[in-house]
Design an enzyme around this catalytic site. Sequence first.
Site, PDB file in Angstrom:
ATOM      1  N   ASP A   5       0.818  -1.209   0.000  1.00  0.00           N
ATOM      2  CA  ASP A   5       0.000   0.000   0.000  1.00  0.00           C
ATOM      3  C   ASP A   5       0.854   1.262   0.000  1.00  0.00           C
ATOM      4  O   ASP A   5       0.501   2.265  -0.610  1.00  0.00           O
ATOM      5  CB  ASP A   5      -0.918   0.002   1.229  1.00  0.00           C
ATOM      6  N   GLY A   6       2.010   1.217   0.682  1.00  0.00           N
ATOM      7  CA  GLY A   6       2.901   2.376   0.700  1.00  0.00           C
ATOM      8  C   GLY A   6       3.415   2.736  -0.684  1.00  0.00           C
ATOM      9  O   GLY A   6       3.592   3.914  -1.006  1.00  0.00           O
ATOM     10  N   ASN A  26      -4.608   9.020   1.354  1.00  0.00           N
ATOM     11  CA  ASN A  26      -5.045   8.491   2.649  1.00  0.00           C
ATOM     12  C   ASN A  26      -5.464   9.595   3.616  1.00  0.00           C
ATOM     13  O   ASN A  26      -6.605   9.652   4.030  1.00  0.00           O
ATOM     14  CB  ASN A  26      -3.935   7.656   3.286  1.00  0.00           C
ATOM     15  N   GLU A  27      -4.504  10.438   4.000  1.00  0.00           N
ATOM     16  CA  GLU A  27      -4.823  11.431   5.014  1.00  0.00           C
ATOM     17  C   GLU A  27      -3.850  12.599   5.014  1.00  0.00           C
ATOM     18  O   GLU A  27      -2.715  12.494   4.550  1.00  0.00           O
ATOM     19  CB  GLU A  27      -4.844  10.810   6.412  1.00  0.00           C
ATOM     20  N   SER A  61      -6.029   6.665  10.670  1.00  0.00           N
ATOM     21  CA  SER A  61      -7.261   7.050  11.356  1.00  0.00           C
ATOM     22  C   SER A  61      -7.854   5.876  12.129  1.00  0.00           C
ATOM     23  O   SER A  61      -8.294   6.022  13.285  1.00  0.00           O
ATOM     24  CB  SER A  61      -8.279   7.585  10.341  1.00  0.00           C
ATOM     25  N   LEU A  62      -7.876   4.697  11.520  1.00  0.00           N
ATOM     26  CA  LEU A  62      -8.435   3.507  12.173  1.00  0.00           C
ATOM     27  C   LEU A  62      -7.653   3.175  13.438  1.00  0.00           C
ATOM     28  O   LEU A  62      -8.239   2.813  14.466  1.00  0.00           O
ATOM     29  CB  LEU A  62      -8.418   2.325  11.202  1.00  0.00           C
ATOM     30  N   ALA A 122      -4.857  10.865  20.356  1.00  0.00           N
ATOM     31  CA  ALA A 122      -4.705  10.913  21.818  1.00  0.00           C
ATOM     32  C   ALA A 122      -5.204  12.240  22.389  1.00  0.00           C
ATOM     33  O   ALA A 122      -4.441  12.998  22.986  1.00  0.00           O
ATOM     34  CB  ALA A 122      -3.228  10.683  22.199  1.00  0.00           C
TER      35      ALA A 122
END
Length: 296
Positions: free
Chosen positions: A73-74, A148-149, A192-193, A213
């Site tokens: 995936d990377g 992704n993010e 995120s998960l 956190a």
Amino acid sequence: MKIGIYGQFYHKNSEQYIQIILDSLRKKEHEVLIEEDFMDIINHNDGVDTTSHFKTFTQLDSSYDFFFSIGGDGTILKSITYVQDLDIPIVGINTGRLGFLATIQKEDIAKSINQILQGEYSISERSLLQLTSEPHNPELSNLNFALNEVAINRKNTTSMIKVDTEVDDKYLTSYWSDGLILSTPTGSTGYSLSCGGPVIEPSSKSLVITPIAPHNLSARPLVLPDSSKITLQVSGREKSYLVSLDSRIATFTNNTRLTVQKAPFTIKLVQLLEDSFIKTLRKKLLWGEDKRNLKQ
């Protein structure tokens, strides 16, 4: 047919799978070009027949029909920096562990490539996020998007940071936390998960804000429509912080105003007809498995 091939490094036994890919494409007499740095990696490792001449590339153009990403995936996340808005379908060939993006398994490479070349596949269209800043940060260059993010993280400190957050120019809240993740549906199964965010089906027109956190325990992941404009401003004991776009990292100062929105283009991932996100999700998360039958 013109096909680009890209990889970042060798997983264990990668050479045999690369050879199968090259042999499968060579039999069909397609025009194959290998990314220049990946070609260097191949040439410095034994096990791949490079007697046949393959051209190399450093940049893509719209003449390519497919872009083969070899790795995990990377590697696909890095692949989008080549494809960008060219609308070239990405074929993710997984030579590592089971991934959410690189879904063509190494055991089925020859069969899968043959299916794809015969048109037996579907396209999974994925949205991206785009980041802009005021003042402009030259570290972003033109690669200011993420599949992704976009993640905000503290830098050089163990202290929390405060992220003032607006949605569509309306104040939402201030997150006191180690950082903040803004994720696409594709990225919902990643960072995120792991921070407690929800799993989102890739075709959903949404994005999720997930605190990392958080000190204010009432802060929870928030799902928003992907038409939303998210504005962020960070403050803390340090004068700077980190922003990552998938695997690319830039440093910003506390006076910077960040804006995250849906990017104006999408990425097309090739998916075999027998595959689906639900099937991959079930395999990856071991849903439906009887843990009593698993070896200890």
